[in-house]
Design a protein around this motif. Structure first.
Motif, PDB file in Angstrom:
ATOM      1  N   GLU A  36       0.628  -1.304   0.016  1.00 26.20           N
ATOM      2  CA  GLU A  36      -0.050   0.093  -0.020  1.00 26.20           C
ATOM      3  C   GLU A  36       0.819   1.346   0.172  1.00 26.20           C
ATOM      4  O   GLU A  36       0.481   2.419  -0.794  1.00 26.20           O
ATOM      5  CB  GLU A  36      -0.991  -0.023   1.255  1.00 26.20           C
ATOM      6  N   GLU A  37       1.985   1.251   0.884  1.00 28.45           N
ATOM      7  CA  GLU A  37       2.935   2.394   0.686  1.00 28.45           C
ATOM      8  C   GLU A  37       3.568   2.642  -0.552  1.00 28.45           C
ATOM      9  O   GLU A  37       3.673   3.636  -0.947  1.00 28.45           O
ATOM     10  CB  GLU A  37       3.872   2.349   1.753  1.00 28.45           C
ATOM     11  N   ASN A  38       3.961   1.628  -1.260  1.00 25.00           N
ATOM     12  CA  ASN A  38       4.467   1.481  -2.464  1.00 25.00           C
ATOM     13  C   ASN A  38       3.320   1.912  -3.639  1.00 25.00           C
ATOM     14  O   ASN A  38       4.059   3.032  -4.396  1.00 25.00           O
ATOM     15  CB  ASN A  38       4.959   0.246  -2.959  1.00 25.00           C
ATOM     16  N   ARG A  39       2.293   1.727  -3.613  1.00 26.01           N
ATOM     17  CA  ARG A  39       1.446   2.224  -4.439  1.00 26.01           C
ATOM     18  C   ARG A  39       1.124   3.629  -3.985  1.00 26.01           C
ATOM     19  O   ARG A  39       0.901   4.397  -5.118  1.00 26.01           O
ATOM     20  CB  ARG A  39       0.129   1.432  -4.146  1.00 26.01           C
ATOM     21  N   MET A  40       1.126   4.140  -2.939  1.00 22.54           N
ATOM     22  CA  MET A  40       0.889   5.666  -2.833  1.00 22.54           C
ATOM     23  C   MET A  40       1.846   6.418  -3.362  1.00 22.54           C
ATOM     24  O   MET A  40       1.858   7.381  -3.678  1.00 22.54           O
ATOM     25  CB  MET A  40       0.738   5.684  -0.857  1.00 22.54           C
ATOM     26  N   LEU A  41       3.251   5.821  -2.997  1.00 25.97           N
ATOM     27  CA  LEU A  41       4.574   6.702  -3.473  1.00 25.97           C
ATOM     28  C   LEU A  41       4.379   6.740  -4.859  1.00 25.97           C
ATOM     29  O   LEU A  41       4.996   7.632  -5.650  1.00 25.97           O
ATOM     30  CB  LEU A  41       5.612   5.894  -2.824  1.00 25.97           C
ATOM     31  N   LYS A  42       3.949   5.764  -5.754  1.00 20.86           N
ATOM     32  CA  LYS A  42       4.086   5.677  -7.192  1.00 20.86           C
ATOM     33  C   LYS A  42       3.162   6.916  -7.539  1.00 20.86           C
ATOM     34  O   LYS A  42       3.269   7.418  -8.507  1.00 20.86           O
ATOM     35  CB  LYS A  42       3.640   4.376  -7.632  1.00 20.86           C
ATOM     36  N   LYS A  43       1.730   6.770  -6.726  1.00 20.81           N
ATOM     37  CA  LYS A  43       0.991   7.923  -7.284  1.00 20.81           C
ATOM     38  C   LYS A  43       1.453   9.228  -6.852  1.00 20.81           C
ATOM     39  O   LYS A  43       1.168  10.093  -7.682  1.00 20.81           O
ATOM     40  CB  LYS A  43      -0.577   7.509  -6.570  1.00 20.81           C
ATOM     41  N   ALA A  44       2.227   9.485  -5.951  1.00 21.77           N
ATOM     42  CA  ALA A  44       2.752  10.849  -5.597  1.00 21.77           C
ATOM     43  C   ALA A  44       3.791  11.096  -6.296  1.00 21.77           C
ATOM     44  O   ALA A  44       3.792  12.223  -7.062  1.00 21.77           O
ATOM     45  CB  ALA A  44       3.340  10.558  -4.050  1.00 21.77           C
ATOM     46  N   ALA A  45       4.495  10.039  -7.215  1.00 23.50           N
ATOM     47  CA  ALA A  45       5.367  10.451  -8.034  1.00 23.50           C
ATOM     48  C   ALA A  45       4.889  10.803  -9.470  1.00 23.50           C
ATOM     49  O   ALA A  45       5.206  11.809  -9.995  1.00 23.50           O
ATOM     50  CB  ALA A  45       6.524   9.149  -8.341  1.00 23.50           C
ATOM     51  N   PHE A  46       3.869  10.289  -9.686  1.00 22.70           N
ATOM     52  CA  PHE A  46       3.090  10.607 -10.920  1.00 22.70           C
ATOM     53  C   PHE A  46       2.517  12.101 -10.604  1.00 22.70           C
ATOM     54  O   PHE A  46       2.585  12.927 -11.475  1.00 22.70           O
ATOM     55  CB  PHE A  46       1.887   9.664 -11.058  1.00 22.70           C
ATOM     56  N   PHE A  47       1.764  12.303  -9.352  1.00 23.27           N
ATOM     57  CA  PHE A  47       1.210  13.692  -9.220  1.00 23.27           C
ATOM     58  C   PHE A  47       2.427  14.803  -9.425  1.00 23.27           C
ATOM     59  O   PHE A  47       2.233  16.021  -9.858  1.00 23.27           O
ATOM     60  CB  PHE A  47       0.722  13.800  -8.017  1.00 23.27           C
ATOM     61  N   ALA A  48       3.499  14.371  -8.737  1.00 25.93           N
ATOM     62  CA  ALA A  48       4.753  15.420  -8.904  1.00 25.93           C
ATOM     63  C   ALA A  48       5.128  15.666 -10.374  1.00 25.93           C
ATOM     64  O   ALA A  48       5.475  16.919 -10.444  1.00 25.93           O
ATOM     65  CB  ALA A  48       5.840  14.641  -7.950  1.00 25.93           C
TER      66      ALA A  48
END
Length: 68
Positions: A36-48
């Motif tokens: 779940e943390e890895n998925r959230m960080l991937k989304k964060a990288a996409f948004f950034a």
């Protein structure tokens, strides 16, 4: 929302430096992230990557109203 805010912090480099009162040195071993943390960080990288650092979103500054 958490992923968006994390991406915003990464994009705008909003992390405290060593002179900040809230800075804390990392102590201890690195733990393995959950899926779940890895998925959230991937989304964060996409948004950034999707954010424009030079121009605020038009929704925040508002659209000029059309005159009749």
């Amino acid at each position: 929302m958490k992923a968006f805010m994390t991406g915003f912090k990464f994009k705008n480099d909003l992390f405290p430096d060593k002179n900040a009162r809230c800075y804390q040195e990392h102590k201890g071993e690195e733990r393995e992230r959950t899926d779940e943390e890895n998925r959230m960080l991937k989304k964060a990288a996409f948004f950034a990557g999707f954010m424009d650092g030079n121009q605020p979103p038009r929704a925040l500054i508002g659209e000029p109203e059309e005159e009749d």
